[in-house]
Write a protein that holds these residues in place. Structure first.
Motif, PDB file in Angstrom:
ATOM      1  N   ARG A   1      -8.023   2.709 -19.262  1.00  0.00           N
ATOM      2  CA  ARG A   1      -9.253   2.113 -18.757  1.00  0.00           C
ATOM      3  C   ARG A   1     -10.407   3.068 -18.959  1.00  0.00           C
ATOM      4  O   ARG A   1     -10.228   4.287 -19.034  1.00  0.00           O
ATOM      5  CB  ARG A   1      -9.113   1.736 -17.288  1.00  0.00           C
ATOM      6  CG  ARG A   1      -8.951   2.902 -16.329  1.00  0.00           C
ATOM      7  CD  ARG A   1      -8.674   2.381 -14.922  1.00  0.00           C
ATOM      8  NE  ARG A   1      -8.539   3.482 -13.957  1.00  0.00           N
ATOM      9  CZ  ARG A   1      -8.169   3.296 -12.691  1.00  0.00           C
ATOM     10  NH1 ARG A   1      -7.898   2.068 -12.241  1.00  0.00           N
ATOM     11  NH2 ARG A   1      -8.080   4.333 -11.888  1.00  0.00           N
ATOM     12  N   GLN A   2     -11.567   2.480 -19.040  1.00  0.00           N
ATOM     13  CA  GLN A   2     -12.774   3.271 -19.227  1.00  0.00           C
ATOM     14  C   GLN A   2     -13.900   2.673 -18.413  1.00  0.00           C
ATOM     15  O   GLN A   2     -14.298   1.529 -18.646  1.00  0.00           O
ATOM     16  CB  GLN A   2     -13.156   3.331 -20.706  1.00  0.00           C
ATOM     17  CG  GLN A   2     -14.268   4.308 -21.015  1.00  0.00           C
ATOM     18  CD  GLN A   2     -14.392   4.574 -22.511  1.00  0.00           C
ATOM     19  OE1 GLN A   2     -13.892   3.818 -23.345  1.00  0.00           O
ATOM     20  NE2 GLN A   2     -15.070   5.664 -22.859  1.00  0.00           N
ATOM     21  N   ALA A   3     -14.383   3.459 -17.471  1.00  0.00           N
ATOM     22  CA  ALA A   3     -15.534   3.067 -16.670  1.00  0.00           C
ATOM     23  C   ALA A   3     -16.800   3.578 -17.365  1.00  0.00           C
ATOM     24  O   ALA A   3     -16.727   4.488 -18.205  1.00  0.00           O
ATOM     25  CB  ALA A   3     -15.414   3.655 -15.270  1.00  0.00           C
TER      26      ALA A   3
ATOM     27  N   ARG B   1     -12.019   7.596 -21.450  1.00  0.00           N
ATOM     28  CA  ARG B   1     -10.911   6.650 -21.377  1.00  0.00           C
ATOM     29  C   ARG B   1      -9.721   7.374 -20.763  1.00  0.00           C
ATOM     30  O   ARG B   1      -9.352   8.473 -21.199  1.00  0.00           O
ATOM     31  CB  ARG B   1     -10.577   6.129 -22.765  1.00  0.00           C
ATOM     32  CG  ARG B   1      -9.639   4.949 -22.788  1.00  0.00           C
ATOM     33  CD  ARG B   1      -9.588   4.289 -24.142  1.00  0.00           C
ATOM     34  NE  ARG B   1     -10.883   3.736 -24.516  1.00  0.00           N
ATOM     35  CZ  ARG B   1     -11.063   2.962 -25.583  1.00  0.00           C
ATOM     36  NH1 ARG B   1     -10.045   2.647 -26.361  1.00  0.00           N
ATOM     37  NH2 ARG B   1     -12.268   2.509 -25.879  1.00  0.00           N
TER      38      ARG B   1
ATOM     39  N   ASP C   1     -12.944   1.478  -7.265  1.00  0.00           N
ATOM     40  CA  ASP C   1     -12.746   2.529  -8.270  1.00  0.00           C
ATOM     41  C   ASP C   1     -11.911   2.064  -9.458  1.00  0.00           C
ATOM     42  O   ASP C   1     -11.858   2.758 -10.481  1.00  0.00           O
ATOM     43  CB  ASP C   1     -12.071   3.752  -7.641  1.00  0.00           C
ATOM     44  CG  ASP C   1     -13.031   4.574  -6.805  1.00  0.00           C
ATOM     45  OD1 ASP C   1     -12.577   5.477  -6.087  1.00  0.00           O
ATOM     46  OD2 ASP C   1     -14.253   4.314  -6.883  1.00  0.00           O
ATOM     47  N   ASP C   2     -11.255   0.927  -9.349  1.00  0.00           N
ATOM     48  CA  ASP C   2     -10.479   0.382 -10.463  1.00  0.00           C
ATOM     49  C   ASP C   2     -11.359  -0.369 -11.457  1.00  0.00           C
ATOM     50  O   ASP C   2     -10.873  -0.797 -12.503  1.00  0.00           O
ATOM     51  CB  ASP C   2      -9.391  -0.561  -9.943  1.00  0.00           C
ATOM     52  CG  ASP C   2      -8.354   0.153  -9.095  1.00  0.00           C
ATOM     53  OD1 ASP C   2      -7.951  -0.418  -8.061  1.00  0.00           O
ATOM     54  OD2 ASP C   2      -7.947   1.275  -9.468  1.00  0.00           O
ATOM     55  N   THR C   3     -12.615  -0.542 -11.125  1.00  0.00           N
ATOM     56  CA  THR C   3     -13.534  -1.245 -12.014  1.00  0.00           C
ATOM     57  C   THR C   3     -13.681  -0.494 -13.333  1.00  0.00           C
ATOM     58  O   THR C   3     -14.019   0.693 -13.352  1.00  0.00           O
ATOM     59  CB  THR C   3     -14.908  -1.390 -11.353  1.00  0.00           C
ATOM     60  OG1 THR C   3     -14.779  -2.236 -10.201  1.00  0.00           O
ATOM     61  CG2 THR C   3     -15.919  -2.002 -12.310  1.00  0.00           C
ATOM     62  N   ALA C   4     -13.388  -1.188 -14.435  1.00  0.00           N
ATOM     63  CA  ALA C   4     -13.426  -0.574 -15.763  1.00  0.00           C
ATOM     64  C   ALA C   4     -13.086  -1.630 -16.807  1.00  0.00           C
ATOM     65  O   ALA C   4     -12.647  -2.736 -16.473  1.00  0.00           O
ATOM     66  CB  ALA C   4     -12.420   0.574 -15.856  1.00  0.00           C
TER      67      ALA C   4
ATOM     68  N   TYR D   1     -10.358  -2.422 -19.405  1.00  0.00           N
ATOM     69  CA  TYR D   1      -8.954  -2.060 -19.583  1.00  0.00           C
ATOM     70  C   TYR D   1      -8.533  -2.370 -21.022  1.00  0.00           C
ATOM     71  O   TYR D   1      -8.801  -3.464 -21.536  1.00  0.00           O
ATOM     72  CB  TYR D   1      -8.079  -2.816 -18.595  1.00  0.00           C
ATOM     73  CG  TYR D   1      -8.158  -2.243 -17.196  1.00  0.00           C
ATOM     74  CD1 TYR D   1      -9.315  -2.391 -16.435  1.00  0.00           C
ATOM     75  CD2 TYR D   1      -7.094  -1.528 -16.660  1.00  0.00           C
ATOM     76  CE1 TYR D   1      -9.412  -1.832 -15.164  1.00  0.00           C
ATOM     77  CE2 TYR D   1      -7.173  -0.981 -15.386  1.00  0.00           C
ATOM     78  CZ  TYR D   1      -8.325  -1.137 -14.652  1.00  0.00           C
ATOM     79  OH  TYR D   1      -8.416  -0.579 -13.380  1.00  0.00           O
TER      80      TYR D   1
ATOM     81  N   THR E   1     -13.592  -6.103 -12.703  1.00  0.00           N
ATOM     82  CA  THR E   1     -14.626  -5.718 -11.748  1.00  0.00           C
ATOM     83  C   THR E   1     -14.107  -5.999 -10.344  1.00  0.00           C
ATOM     84  O   THR E   1     -13.742  -7.136 -10.044  1.00  0.00           O
ATOM     85  CB  THR E   1     -15.927  -6.487 -11.981  1.00  0.00           C
ATOM     86  OG1 THR E   1     -16.364  -6.282 -13.335  1.00  0.00           O
ATOM     87  CG2 THR E   1     -17.015  -5.999 -11.034  1.00  0.00           C
TER      88      THR E   1
END
Length: 122
Positions: A37-39, A44, A88-91, A93, A119
């Motif tokens: 994942r990459q925010a 990444r 914080d999992d928003t990214a 994927y 999101t």
């Protein structure tokens, strides 16, 4: 191997999503798979990995106990079940494939899907 990720979306804190990554190509069953994942403005990062057989998995500490990676070689698909989601999992994927064992370093992967946005609202 060509990869197509799907399943992202908008979810509230504490919710769940299941990401899918459909692969084409005869080498899928022999490939280890990873989810990354990459925010925004971040590197990444490794989320989860699974061996070609599915018998070996690994997770980032930040998702351990909440996310589960699995694969169905008959369907050429790898999944990422995400539970108890946090902001914080928003990214975005990404799924990725490589020969040999899964790896934590995204540079070790040969094939990448296009990414799917997750999101998590607070």
């Amino acid at each position: 191997v060509q990869l197509q990720a799907s399943g992202g979306g908008l979810v509230q804190t504490g919710g769940s999503l299941r990401l899918s990554c459909a692969a084409s190509g005869r080498t899928f069953s022999g490939s280890s798979m990873g989810w990354f994942r990459q925010a925004p403005d971040m590197r990444r990062e490794f989320v989860a990995g699974i061996s070609w057989s599915g018998r070996s998995t690994a997770y980032a500490d930040s998702v351990k106990g909440r996310f589960t990676i699995s694969r169905d070689n008959a369907k050429n698909t790898v999944y990422l079940q995400m539970n108890t989601l946090k902001p914080d999992d928003t990214a975005v994927y990404y799924c990725a494939a490589r020969s040999g064992d899964y790896h934590y370093d995204p540079r070790r992967y040969d094939y990448w899907g296009q990414g799917t946005l997750v999101t998590v609202s607070s």
